[in-house]
Design a protein around this motif. Structure first.
Motif, short mmCIF file in Angstrom:
data_model
loop_
_atom_site.label_atom_id
_atom_site.label_comp_id
_atom_site.label_asym_id
_atom_site.label_seq_id
_atom_site.Cartn_x
_atom_site.Cartn_y
_atom_site.Cartn_z
N PHE A 42 0.83 -1.20 0.00
CA PHE A 42 0.00 0.00 0.00
C PHE A 42 0.87 1.26 0.00
N VAL A 43 1.83 1.31 0.91
CA VAL A 43 2.68 2.49 1.02
C VAL A 43 3.49 2.70 -0.26
N HIS A 44 4.11 1.64 -0.75
CA HIS A 44 5.00 1.77 -1.91
C HIS A 44 4.27 1.88 -3.24
N ARG A 48 2.09 6.90 -3.91
CA ARG A 48 2.87 7.75 -4.81
C ARG A 48 3.92 8.57 -4.05
N LEU A 49 4.82 7.86 -3.42
CA LEU A 49 5.87 8.49 -2.63
C LEU A 49 6.86 9.22 -3.54
N SER A 50 7.40 10.30 -3.01
CA SER A 50 8.48 10.99 -3.70
C SER A 50 9.76 10.16 -3.49
N ALA A 51 10.78 10.48 -4.24
CA ALA A 51 12.06 9.76 -4.08
C ALA A 51 12.59 9.95 -2.66
N ASP A 52 12.46 11.16 -2.11
CA ASP A 52 12.93 11.43 -0.75
C ASP A 52 12.13 10.62 0.27
N GLN A 53 10.82 10.58 0.11
CA GLN A 53 9.99 9.78 1.02
C GLN A 53 10.35 8.30 0.93
N ARG A 54 10.52 7.82 -0.28
CA ARG A 54 10.88 6.40 -0.49
C ARG A 54 12.19 6.09 0.24
N ALA A 120 6.25 6.14 12.65
CA ALA A 120 7.43 6.76 12.03
C ALA A 120 7.23 6.89 10.52
N MET A 121 6.65 5.86 9.90
CA MET A 121 6.37 5.96 8.46
C MET A 121 5.35 7.05 8.19
N ARG A 122 4.33 7.15 9.02
CA ARG A 122 3.30 8.16 8.83
C ARG A 122 3.89 9.56 8.86
N ALA A 123 4.88 9.76 9.71
CA ALA A 123 5.50 11.09 9.85
C ALA A 123 6.19 11.54 8.56
N VAL A 124 6.52 10.63 7.68
CA VAL A 124 7.20 10.95 6.42
C VAL A 124 6.19 11.39 5.35
N LEU A 125 4.93 11.10 5.55
CA LEU A 125 3.92 11.31 4.52
C LEU A 125 3.40 12.75 4.47
N ARG A 131 -3.72 10.89 5.40
CA ARG A 131 -5.16 10.61 5.49
C ARG A 131 -5.47 9.23 4.92
N GLN A 132 -4.93 8.93 3.75
CA GLN A 132 -5.14 7.62 3.12
C GLN A 132 -4.54 6.50 3.99
#
Length: 146
Positions: A42-44, A48-54, A120-125, A131-132
């Motif tokens: 779901f996350v990946h 639609r993560l940015s390169a920095d988020q990924r 911790a992952m949520r904090a990157v979004l 929300r999703q």
């Protein structure tokens, strides 16, 4: 008589084809209805993560994988203790209780580590991604297991 056996063979073949088709369609329907992507997928794949988020999430996932393996090793060790304690006396002895308590402690720590990782992952979004993510986590925690 010959017409009767030919009709029977055709009926059996049609029944077999219908059964196989129904089974295939039903299996596909159930798979589609029940298959929810893992949180990782779901996350990946869907946020639609940015390169920095990924990159940030990959670091978080590597770190969590190490901690998760350590907690899972604790769970296996506690299970081994439990097996030895049960085999030693075949009753709910203080050793069995200690092994159960050890297992529950390790399980609780794994759950805490998992929750901290999810947060911790949520904090990157971004706010929309969060929300999703929150919706997905809420469903995962409240839907009955299948």
């Amino acid at each position: 008589m010959r017409g009767l056996s030919r009709g029977l063979v055709i009926t059996l073949l049609l029944t077999l084809i219908a059964a196989m088709g129904g089974t295939w369609i039903g299996a596909r329907y159930i798979y589609v209805q029940r298959h929810q992507p893992s949180l990782h997928e779901f996350v990946h794949d869907e946020l639609r993560l940015s390169a920095d988020q990924r990159a940030q999430i990959e670091v978080l996932e590597r770190d969590f994988a190490v901690r998760r393996r350590a907690r899972e090793a604790e769970l296996r060790a506690a299970n081994a203790d439990l097996a030895r304690a049960i085999q030693a006396r075949h009753e709910y002895s203080p050793q069995v209780q200690a092994a159960v308590d050890r297992f529950h402690g390790a399980m609780g720590e794994l759950q805490k580590e998992t929750i901290l990782h999810v947060l911790a992952m949520r904090a990157v979004l971004t706010p929309e991604q969060a929300r999703q993510f929150d919706t997905r986590i809420g469903k995962a925690l409240t839907e009955p297991a299948s």
